[in-house]
Design a protein around this motif. Sequence first.
Motif, PDB file in Angstrom:
ATOM      1  N   ALA A  41       0.835  -1.196   0.000  1.00 57.88           N
ATOM      2  CA  ALA A  41       0.000   0.000   0.000  1.00 57.88           C
ATOM      3  C   ALA A  41       0.878   1.258   0.000  1.00 57.88           C
ATOM      4  O   ALA A  41       1.994   1.252   0.516  1.00 57.88           O
ATOM      5  CB  ALA A  41      -0.914   0.001   1.220  1.00 57.88           C
ATOM      6  N   ASN A  70       0.695   5.830   0.076  1.00 57.69           N
ATOM      7  CA  ASN A  70      -0.020   7.104   0.127  1.00 57.69           C
ATOM      8  C   ASN A  70       0.824   8.148  -0.598  1.00 57.69           C
ATOM      9  O   ASN A  70       2.000   8.328  -0.295  1.00 57.69           O
ATOM     10  CB  ASN A  70      -0.251   7.537   1.581  1.00 57.69           C
ATOM     11  N   VAL A 125      -4.771  13.316  -1.888  1.00 54.93           N
ATOM     12  CA  VAL A 125      -4.035  12.219  -1.284  1.00 54.93           C
ATOM     13  C   VAL A 125      -4.530  10.945  -1.951  1.00 54.93           C
ATOM     14  O   VAL A 125      -5.712  10.598  -1.852  1.00 54.93           O
ATOM     15  CB  VAL A 125      -4.261  12.151   0.241  1.00 54.93           C
ATOM     16  N   HIS A 161      -4.452   7.101  -2.052  1.00 54.79           N
ATOM     17  CA  HIS A 161      -4.122   5.895  -1.295  1.00 54.79           C
ATOM     18  C   HIS A 161      -4.275   4.699  -2.215  1.00 54.79           C
ATOM     19  O   HIS A 161      -5.359   4.448  -2.750  1.00 54.79           O
ATOM     20  CB  HIS A 161      -5.042   5.729  -0.087  1.00 54.79           C
ATOM     21  N   ASP A 195      -4.266   0.717  -2.502  1.00 56.86           N
ATOM     22  CA  ASP A 195      -4.479  -0.409  -1.610  1.00 56.86           C
ATOM     23  C   ASP A 195      -3.367  -1.446  -1.723  1.00 56.86           C
ATOM     24  O   ASP A 195      -2.658  -1.521  -2.741  1.00 56.86           O
ATOM     25  CB  ASP A 195      -5.809  -1.114  -1.928  1.00 56.86           C
ATOM     26  N   ALA A 228      -7.854   1.882  -5.356  1.00 51.66           N
ATOM     27  CA  ALA A 228      -7.312   3.138  -4.833  1.00 51.66           C
ATOM     28  C   ALA A 228      -8.429   4.023  -4.312  1.00 51.66           C
ATOM     29  O   ALA A 228      -9.591   3.903  -4.717  1.00 51.66           O
ATOM     30  CB  ALA A 228      -6.521   3.874  -5.918  1.00 51.66           C
ATOM     31  N   THR A 229      -8.061   4.921  -3.402  1.00 55.80           N
ATOM     32  CA  THR A 229      -8.964   5.955  -2.906  1.00 55.80           C
ATOM     33  C   THR A 229      -8.286   7.302  -3.116  1.00 55.80           C
ATOM     34  O   THR A 229      -7.138   7.487  -2.713  1.00 55.80           O
ATOM     35  CB  THR A 229      -9.278   5.770  -1.409  1.00 55.80           C
ATOM     36  N   VAL A 273      -1.121  10.854   8.467  1.00 52.67           N
ATOM     37  CA  VAL A 273      -0.840   9.785   7.504  1.00 52.67           C
ATOM     38  C   VAL A 273       0.496  10.077   6.839  1.00 52.67           C
ATOM     39  O   VAL A 273       0.709  11.189   6.331  1.00 52.67           O
ATOM     40  CB  VAL A 273      -1.947   9.670   6.432  1.00 52.67           C
ATOM     41  N   TRP A 291      -9.157   9.453   7.404  1.00 51.28           N
ATOM     42  CA  TRP A 291      -7.700   9.337   7.374  1.00 51.28           C
ATOM     43  C   TRP A 291      -7.246   8.065   8.092  1.00 51.28           C
ATOM     44  O   TRP A 291      -6.277   7.431   7.672  1.00 51.28           O
ATOM     45  CB  TRP A 291      -7.060  10.565   8.017  1.00 51.28           C
ATOM     46  N   LEU A 349      -6.924   5.058   5.948  1.00 45.88           N
ATOM     47  CA  LEU A 349      -5.840   5.038   4.951  1.00 45.88           C
ATOM     48  C   LEU A 349      -4.480   4.754   5.564  1.00 45.88           C
ATOM     49  O   LEU A 349      -3.477   4.689   4.859  1.00 45.88           O
ATOM     50  CB  LEU A 349      -5.782   6.386   4.215  1.00 45.88           C
ATOM     51  N   ARG A 350      -4.419   4.581   6.870  1.00 48.09           N
ATOM     52  CA  ARG A 350      -3.126   4.344   7.520  1.00 48.09           C
ATOM     53  C   ARG A 350      -2.717   2.895   7.388  1.00 48.09           C
ATOM     54  O   ARG A 350      -3.527   2.003   7.323  1.00 48.09           O
ATOM     55  CB  ARG A 350      -3.181   4.752   8.990  1.00 48.09           C
TER      56      ARG A 350
END
Length: 357
Positions: free
Chosen positions: A91, A93, A126, A128, A130, A136-137, A190, A353, A356-357
């Motif tokens: 993953a 970010n 941002v 993110h 996966d 993805a986000t 993050v 958030w 997404l960590r």
Amino acid sequence: MADEDEGEDGTESAEGRLGRRPRRPRRLRIVGCVLAGVLVLGAGSAAWAFWRLNGNIESVDIDSALGDNRPAKPRPTGSPSASAAPLATGALNILVLGSDSRSGKENAELGGGGEDSGARSDTAMVVHIDEGRTGATVVSIPRDTLVTRPSCPLESGGSTSVAYNVMFNSAYAVGGPVCAVKTVESLTDVRMDHYMEIDFSGFAKLVDALGGVTVTTDEDIDDEDSHLTLAAGTHHLDGEQALALARTRHGIGDGSDLGRIALQQHLVKALLDQIASTDLLTDPARLYRAADAITAGLTTDTGLDSLTELMNFAQSLRDLSSARTRTVMMPVAPAPYDRNRVVADEPEAGELWESLR
């Protein structure tokens, strides 16, 4: 009349056959020389292209500038195996910024302002990716969000002061990419693994290299500032029009930055669809134009500042599609002391958030 190398019955005589034997090696030598020349020229062209594209990329050493005073890196999941794919699958970010810099003639013309009039990060996402890199986000941060801007190191030495209740995009204006990353990490807790920034010209050229992009708008757009006029419906846009769409704010919705974010997120998915439908590998000229456009307008952190690293990164995302990409905006609420600004809406923003960590 029979050929002089043929017998009376039209068959080739032994003398004729003997007379032709030297021609084949000669032809092979000629073909071999041509092929060798093509290979040498091809290798030289490839080397020149690699050198040019690699030299296009600008980078910032964000890790060295920020040191260890940052959110912790997440621990990798899973266990490595001998049969694992060589490409990274963890993953990530990534902070992606769209700079409105007018530096250079093309950026100045596209931005509608004079050269070197400063730069801001009017688009901030941002991204993110996966674990497994198939989904993805994309989280947009409104530029009008009021934040606490932390003290940031300056390239010239020293550091900026902590500032309270300032607009989010001021971080880039006062401290460049390093301060933008530090502000995002302070806001989200993050860790940003990478940083990417693209300017006006690079974005427009990329869209053109891909053959344009198709978007559908739900309402008419008429924005004097971005110089975009579109009737509601489906349109195939060139690079300059796509850039205008990404910058449009006053010609849609309530005229706020939040309406522009919705357009930008729609455009991100349309670009993913366009990339998926364009087989760049079968069109070397288009592939080169796309790569030249991306690298010429791109600034990255030092972890992605070579063509090899960018290619490996892009290849690791080969199974990512628009259908597997979620676009959201950081939850915000009107600022209680300034109705023209917003603040993070808690606890929803923190929960986003955290995911997404």
